[in-house]
Design a protein around this motif. Sequence first.
Motif, short mmCIF file in Angstrom:
data_model
loop_
_atom_site.label_atom_id
_atom_site.label_comp_id
_atom_site.label_asym_id
_atom_site.label_seq_id
_atom_site.Cartn_x
_atom_site.Cartn_y
_atom_site.Cartn_z
N ARG A 15 18.78 -23.25 -37.07
CA ARG A 15 19.03 -21.82 -37.22
C ARG A 15 19.71 -21.46 -38.54
O ARG A 15 19.33 -20.49 -39.21
CB ARG A 15 19.88 -21.34 -36.05
CG ARG A 15 20.12 -19.83 -36.07
CD ARG A 15 20.83 -19.39 -34.81
NE ARG A 15 21.04 -17.94 -34.82
CZ ARG A 15 21.62 -17.29 -33.83
NH1 ARG A 15 22.04 -17.95 -32.76
NH2 ARG A 15 21.78 -15.99 -33.92
N ARG A 16 20.72 -22.25 -38.96
CA ARG A 16 21.47 -21.85 -40.15
C ARG A 16 20.70 -22.07 -41.45
O ARG A 16 21.07 -21.55 -42.50
CB ARG A 16 22.81 -22.59 -40.21
CG ARG A 16 22.72 -24.10 -40.39
CD ARG A 16 24.12 -24.71 -40.46
NE ARG A 16 24.11 -26.14 -40.61
CZ ARG A 16 24.05 -27.00 -39.61
NH1 ARG A 16 23.97 -26.55 -38.36
NH2 ARG A 16 24.06 -28.30 -39.82
N HIS A 17 19.63 -22.88 -41.40
CA HIS A 17 18.83 -23.14 -42.60
C HIS A 17 17.44 -22.52 -42.55
O HIS A 17 16.76 -22.45 -43.57
CB HIS A 17 18.66 -24.65 -42.82
CG HIS A 17 19.94 -25.38 -43.09
ND1 HIS A 17 20.88 -24.93 -43.98
CD2 HIS A 17 20.42 -26.55 -42.58
CE1 HIS A 17 21.90 -25.79 -44.01
NE2 HIS A 17 21.64 -26.76 -43.18
N ARG A 191 17.19 -12.89 -46.87
CA ARG A 191 17.85 -13.14 -45.58
C ARG A 191 18.39 -14.57 -45.52
O ARG A 191 19.47 -14.83 -44.98
CB ARG A 191 16.85 -12.92 -44.44
CG ARG A 191 16.46 -11.47 -44.23
CD ARG A 191 15.57 -11.33 -43.01
NE ARG A 191 16.24 -11.80 -41.80
CZ ARG A 191 15.63 -11.95 -40.62
NH1 ARG A 191 14.33 -11.68 -40.51
NH2 ARG A 191 16.30 -12.38 -39.58
N SER A 195 22.36 -15.86 -45.06
CA SER A 195 22.85 -16.81 -44.05
C SER A 195 23.50 -18.03 -44.68
O SER A 195 24.28 -18.72 -44.04
CB SER A 195 21.68 -17.25 -43.15
OG SER A 195 20.73 -18.01 -43.89
#
Length: 465
Positions: A15-17, A191, A195
């Motif tokens: 998710r974070r990458h 986006r 993040s």
Amino acid sequence: MTTTVVEVPAGIFVRRHRALTVGMVALIVLVAFEALAVATAMPEVGRALDGLGLYALAFSGAMAAGMIATVLGGRWGDLRGPVAPLWAGVAAFTAGLAVSGTASTMDVFVLGRFVQGFGGGMFQVALYVLVSRVYPANLHPKVFAALAAAWVVPSMVGPLIAGLVVEYLGWRWVFLGVPLLMAPAALLFWRGLASAAGGLASAAGELASAPAGGRAEDRAPIARRLGWAMLTATGAALTQYGAQYGGAVRGAGIALLAAGLALLALSLPRLLPPGTLRAGRGLPSVIALRGIVAGTVFGGEVYLPLMLHEERGLSLTQAGAVLTGGALAWSLASWIVGRKAYDRTLILRTGPLMIAAGLLLMALTVFTAVPVALAFAGEAVAGFGIGIVYPTLSVLVLELSAPGREGENSASMGVGEGVFTVMTVAAVGAIVAGLGASGPVYLACFALTALVAVTGALVAGRVKG
């Protein structure tokens, strides 16, 4: 009470990458498509704008601009972080496409290609800084494998789509269509950067607290490096043009060649780590090996379609399809080495030998008794060879860079790759221009390039200091 912490395996699509990875891949897909589509559209561009005399400059100008931008983008990324040069590169790349797509003269078209090449060079080197500061080191091979895989679809359909666009919509839409697709790709990328803001801020803090000797601010001013980069780009262009002059202007060609080599001898060492040209141990050998493998593969590909067309009777479309096979093998190999850890020394020695073997297979197809299929096999073998080496060297240049020097060293690798490629193409071009295009001459060119590739296997043993 004991709390058990379960570590979730990290990946480039967690998710974070995820957003950043997808955004980078989307932008690289567009860059790759344009790189492959331009060659298809250029004959029509030259005729439509009455500028066939500037045909070669449309390619070499973009290359020279990219070389200068690589130095600027790498240095800028080290000093201020990768975000600003990334967006500047995307903006310049898009603006260059718009200028070329709306050009009414060949001069303006070439200017657009220069701006486009500048933006592409800055964007791609800044990506190295971004990868080094956002992704943990164990994910670097996977990131570079994903970026290599982004070339697969453009390699398969890029020239075909470009041909259809030129035929039914006009050549301008080869250049104007990509900026329209840049907007959604840039949004994805934006986006992803949002993040990754925490990781970038953390990396910036670590860099600020690094010892003085390792900080980018303590090195030579950027203007000085840009000056050397401009001289290097000029020297590379003069070398290429001089090597391909022939006939009545052969004397002028020799003069241009000598001037180009002199400029390269003066300026290139200023942009590379000390010891690169003699393959010193460690980082210098990494950069030297990158130049060798890129130069030999691209040098071999320059005349392969021409040889298959003139000597074996293939259509230009059929001959060009050989290069698609090499690109697919390159991407497959990058994906394989990105999946798990392999012995790097073995990879770096095997890759150049595979390139040499592939070039020799291509050379054999000069003989009419040899099946043309051997050229396809040779291109695939060479593509696989560079595919396992290329991402491995990308990872190594980050690992061997002190904090705050990732961009500068990545830029050095880009410059070295460009100059080595120009030198190889110039040498092959000089042989063809001097002796004429024939089967024995093509055979000699492939054999010479294969011999240079073999030296890469020797340099590979010096990568570890």
